[in-house]
Design an enzyme around this catalytic site. Structure first.
Site: not given
Length: 493
Positions: A118, A183-184, A359
């Site tokens: 994808d 995945e995206e 993060r």
């Protein structure tokens, strides 16, 4: 004479068992136009997983992938992973996960290759120089959405297996594939599928390889770590509807003002995270890490110029790489509910949602970060004595992943890079997040390596994404060599 015959037989057997890299590399070179056309066909499928209107294209992409593996003689399954619930309450089928297996020799290692087909959204009017879904070659670069992320690497792995088959060479290891189509947008359904097949499909897997990343420079690299990601919504609600700023401005405490005020307390102008407990949880930089960073090939000025800024937060390579890879950071992404269209609108938004992420790095824990952020923002908001209402939610809590570079998987990677590129690879980490790596590690307990072939300037997720022809073709050779190097590893590891 008898001794001479025995020697001849042994010589023949040794030649048969020897790694015939030159023949395989020549085969790859002679078929590169075919490989480019295969990538062209795949890029043409608009497999955007974020756009529900493109879901038929995404299903077709999975079918095309499965069919390619079937034509090679693989044992292929399309695994149903359920449905996706949309904001309005409707549901749509998730794209099936393609699994495949080549070889089942119990005397060999089994390598599982993960990839996705994808892509991110792309439109010509976004600033692309070429049609994003029409693979276009310019100066030996192959431009198209998904070219580098992740269609070319997936095809390179498939072509590596195919080359062995075409030359009637036995695969040095058993190879399995897990290829997904979400995945995206967070790999919906994949975690549950891995857990469900832990004792079946993954039971005989020895090692997992992920090639969904890129090099740091022109030097090939092996990736041994990624940051995680905690993504937050900070919602502030006030009046029951939007208000006219001329009529009501100066008489109400505005949600937008509150939101800007609390977002400003997350991080200092110098990049210091102000949330108590976040920085304290970070594993200290070791002397060995510092030396590793010193040896990495990295063009500081090129990095700065490519971004298009006059200066960065750090002035030397080691500090910059450390804060890009192994320190947390806060990024404010946007504000939902605010007026953002061209022109002017004199409105006081009744509700605004600030979106930001942190993060994650070792040894941070998303559950703890959620509590730290929520408690901190509520304490800051309380000091404002605002009548508005604050709600903090964490919508993503992905853990970081870190591998042991002394594991023999990385020795195999170094040997493969040396054979194909005649250089030693950089050992690098990724600042981004690939959640599936941590899932594989936690659920299967298997050893993992990230073996990238994407270039440092491929423009993943951006306009004019590309994969260089060189990286695509030489990357296929790298995967061929890597399978051989893994076959040489001891069975005891």
């Amino acid at each position: 004479m008898a001794l001479l015959c025995v020697a001849s037989v042994l010589l023949v057997l040794s030649c048969v068992g020897a790694f015939q890299y030159s023949e395989l590399a020549q085969y790859i070179d002679s078929h590169q136009e075919e490989y480019v056309e295969a990538l062209r066909d795949w890029v043409a499928i608009e497999s955007d997983s974020s756009n529900i209107l493109k879901r038929p294209d995404l299903h077709r992409m999975m079918d095309v992938t499965a069919e390619k593996l079937r034509r090679m003689g693989g044992s292929v399954e399309m695994v149903d992973i359920g449905e996706q619930e949309l904001p309005g309450g409707q549901t749509v089928a998730l794209p099936k996960v393609v699994t495949a297996q080549f070889g089942n020799d119990t005397q060999k290692h089994t390598v599982c290759v993960y990839g996705h087909v994808d892509v991110q959204p792309a439109k010509l009017e976004d600033g692309w120089r070429t049609e994003p879904y029409n693979l276009t070659e310019i100066d030996a670069n192959l431009y198209g959405r998904g070219a580098s992320d992740n269609k070319a690497p997936v095809l390179a792995w498939i072509h590596a297996v195919e080359a062995y088959q075409a030359l009637n060479m036995e695969l040095p290891v058993n190879v399995k594939f897990v290829i997904e189509g979400m995945e995206e947008t967070g790999s919906n359904g994949l975690d549950a599928m891995i857990l469900a097949q832990r004792d079946t499909f993954f039971s005989d897997v020895d090692f997992i390889v992920i090639s969904d990343c890129g090099w740091l420079s022109k030097r090939p690299a092996l990736t041994y770590g990624t940051r995680g990601n905690c993504y937050f919504f900070a919602e502030i609600e006030g009046p029951r509807q939007d208000l006219h700023s001329g009529v009501y401005g100066g008489t109400v405490i505005e949600p937008m003002t509150d939101l800007i005020g609390i977002l400003d307390t997350l991080i200092s102008p110098s990049g210091k995270i102000l949330i108590p407990g976040i920085r304290e949880a970070v594993a200290p930089l070791t002397d060995e890490e510092w030396r590793t960073y010193q040896d990495i090939e990295f063009d500081f000025d090129h990095y700065k110029n490519k971004i298009g800024v006059s200066h960065l937060m750090y002035t030397n390579k080691v500090d910059l790489l450390a804060h890009r890879w192994r320190h947390p950071t806060v990024t404010i992404h946007g504000i939902e509910g605010a007026f953002s269209d061209p022109g002017t609108k004199t409105v006081i938004p009744a509700k605004v949602i600030g979106k930001f992420s942190i993060r994650q790095v070792p040894d941070m824990d998303p559950a703890q970060v959620k509590k730290q952020v929520t408690d901190y923002l509520h304490s800051v908001f309380a000091k404002r004595k605002s009548p508005n209402r604050l709600r903090v939610t964490m919508v993503i809590g992905a853990k970081p992943w870190l591998a042991d570079t002394k594991h023999q998987l990385y020795d195999a990677g170094k040997a493969a890079v040396k054979r194909v590129f005649d250089v030693d690879p950089d050992l690098i980490r990724e600042g981004g997040t690939i959640p599936i790596a941590r899932t594989f590690q936690d659920v299967t307990g298997k050893s993992i390596i990230m073996l990238p072939i994407g270039g440092f300037d491929d423009g993943l997720h951006s306009q004019n994404e590309k994969m260089s022809r060189y990286n695509y073709i030489e990357g296929t050779k790298l995967f061929i060599a890597y399978l051989h190097e893994v076959s040489q590893l001891k069975r005891s590891i």
